[in-house]
Design a protein around this motif. Structure first.
Motif, PDB file in Angstrom:
ATOM      1  N   ALA A  32       0.838  -1.202   0.000  1.00  0.00           N
ATOM      2  CA  ALA A  32       0.000   0.000   0.000  1.00  0.00           C
ATOM      3  C   ALA A  32       0.872   1.252   0.000  1.00  0.00           C
ATOM      4  CB  ALA A  32      -0.929   0.002   1.209  1.00  0.00           C
ATOM      5  N   ARG A  33       1.961   1.218   0.756  1.00  0.00           N
ATOM      6  CA  ARG A  33       2.890   2.361   0.776  1.00  0.00           C
ATOM      7  C   ARG A  33       3.505   2.549  -0.609  1.00  0.00           C
ATOM      8  NH1 ARG A  33       6.311   5.040   4.633  1.00  0.00           N
ATOM      9  NH2 ARG A  33       5.553   3.667   6.266  1.00  0.00           N
ATOM     10  N   ARG A  34       3.962   1.460  -1.200  1.00  0.00           N
ATOM     11  CA  ARG A  34       4.583   1.558  -2.524  1.00  0.00           C
ATOM     12  C   ARG A  34       3.596   2.085  -3.568  1.00  0.00           C
ATOM     13  NH1 ARG A  34       6.904  -3.198  -0.781  1.00  0.00           N
ATOM     14  NH2 ARG A  34       5.376  -4.458  -1.902  1.00  0.00           N
ATOM     15  N   GLU A  35       2.342   1.609  -3.504  1.00  0.00           N
ATOM     16  CA  GLU A  35       1.345   2.051  -4.469  1.00  0.00           C
ATOM     17  C   GLU A  35       1.059   3.548  -4.316  1.00  0.00           C
ATOM     18  OE1 GLU A  35      -3.174   0.912  -5.854  1.00  0.00           O
ATOM     19  OE2 GLU A  35      -1.904  -0.644  -4.949  1.00  0.00           O
ATOM     20  N   CYS A  36       1.008   4.022  -3.081  1.00  0.00           N
ATOM     21  CA  CYS A  36       0.813   5.467  -2.853  1.00  0.00           C
ATOM     22  C   CYS A  36       1.980   6.259  -3.420  1.00  0.00           C
ATOM     23  CB  CYS A  36       0.660   5.753  -1.362  1.00  0.00           C
ATOM     24  SG  CYS A  36      -0.952   5.338  -0.702  1.00  0.00           S
ATOM     25  N   GLU A  37       3.190   5.816  -3.113  1.00  0.00           N
ATOM     26  CA  GLU A  37       4.375   6.522  -3.592  1.00  0.00           C
ATOM     27  C   GLU A  37       4.434   6.522  -5.114  1.00  0.00           C
ATOM     28  OE1 GLU A  37       7.463   4.486  -1.492  1.00  0.00           O
ATOM     29  OE2 GLU A  37       7.100   5.616   0.362  1.00  0.00           O
TER      30      GLU A  37
ATOM     31  N   ASP B 228       0.571  11.081  -0.759  1.00  0.00           N
ATOM     32  CA  ASP B 228       1.243  11.158   0.543  1.00  0.00           C
ATOM     33  C   ASP B 228       0.724  10.035   1.435  1.00  0.00           C
ATOM     34  OD1 ASP B 228       2.268  11.774   3.050  1.00  0.00           O
ATOM     35  OD2 ASP B 228       1.850  13.913   2.876  1.00  0.00           O
ATOM     36  N   PHE B 229       1.501   8.986   1.593  1.00  0.00           N
ATOM     37  CA  PHE B 229       1.099   7.803   2.354  1.00  0.00           C
ATOM     38  C   PHE B 229       0.759   8.159   3.796  1.00  0.00           C
ATOM     39  CE2 PHE B 229       2.309   4.282   5.172  1.00  0.00           C
ATOM     40  CZ  PHE B 229       1.412   3.324   4.739  1.00  0.00           C
ATOM     41  N   ARG B 230       1.636   8.922   4.472  1.00  0.00           N
ATOM     42  CA  ARG B 230       1.417   9.263   5.882  1.00  0.00           C
ATOM     43  C   ARG B 230       0.135  10.075   6.068  1.00  0.00           C
ATOM     44  NH1 ARG B 230       4.680   8.403   9.782  1.00  0.00           N
ATOM     45  NH2 ARG B 230       4.222  10.327  10.894  1.00  0.00           N
TER      46      ARG B 230
END
Length: 94
Positions: A51-56, A61-63
């Motif tokens: 999920a973090r990689r997909e956001c990036e 902005d993942f956070r």
């Protein structure tokens, strides 16, 4: 989601004296108090690395997304549990 018993421990070491007119701190008073501790239950959700990689990859902005989801869950909890929003706290970790 996971859930387990935990202990919360809070230490008060000092407080500030603040001018009401300006909001300026004019003194700090040290305290020598015992810790406050209590047992409760904690719940947490691990967000997959994918999920973090997909956001990036999408330029998101993942956070900020995790932070927004946390607020949404806190506001929805009273629909499912006998809790008030002030009964629930949240911490976001990297």
């Amino acid at each position: 989601a996971q859930c387990a018993e935990c202990e919360i421990r809070v230490a008060f070491s000092a407080y500030h004296k603040i001018w009401q007119g300006t909001g300026r701190v004019f003194d700090t008073v040290s305290l020598n108090l015992p810790d406050v501790a209590y047992k409760t239950r904690a719940a947490w959700i691990r967000v997959p690395d994918a999920a973090r990689r997909e956001c990036e990859d999408s330029g998101l902005d993942f956070r900020a997304g995790v932070h927004a989801a946390t607020h949404a869950m806190i506001n929805a909890l009273p629909l499912f549990l006998m809790v008030n929003q002030s009964d629930v706290g949240a911490e976001c970790d990297d």
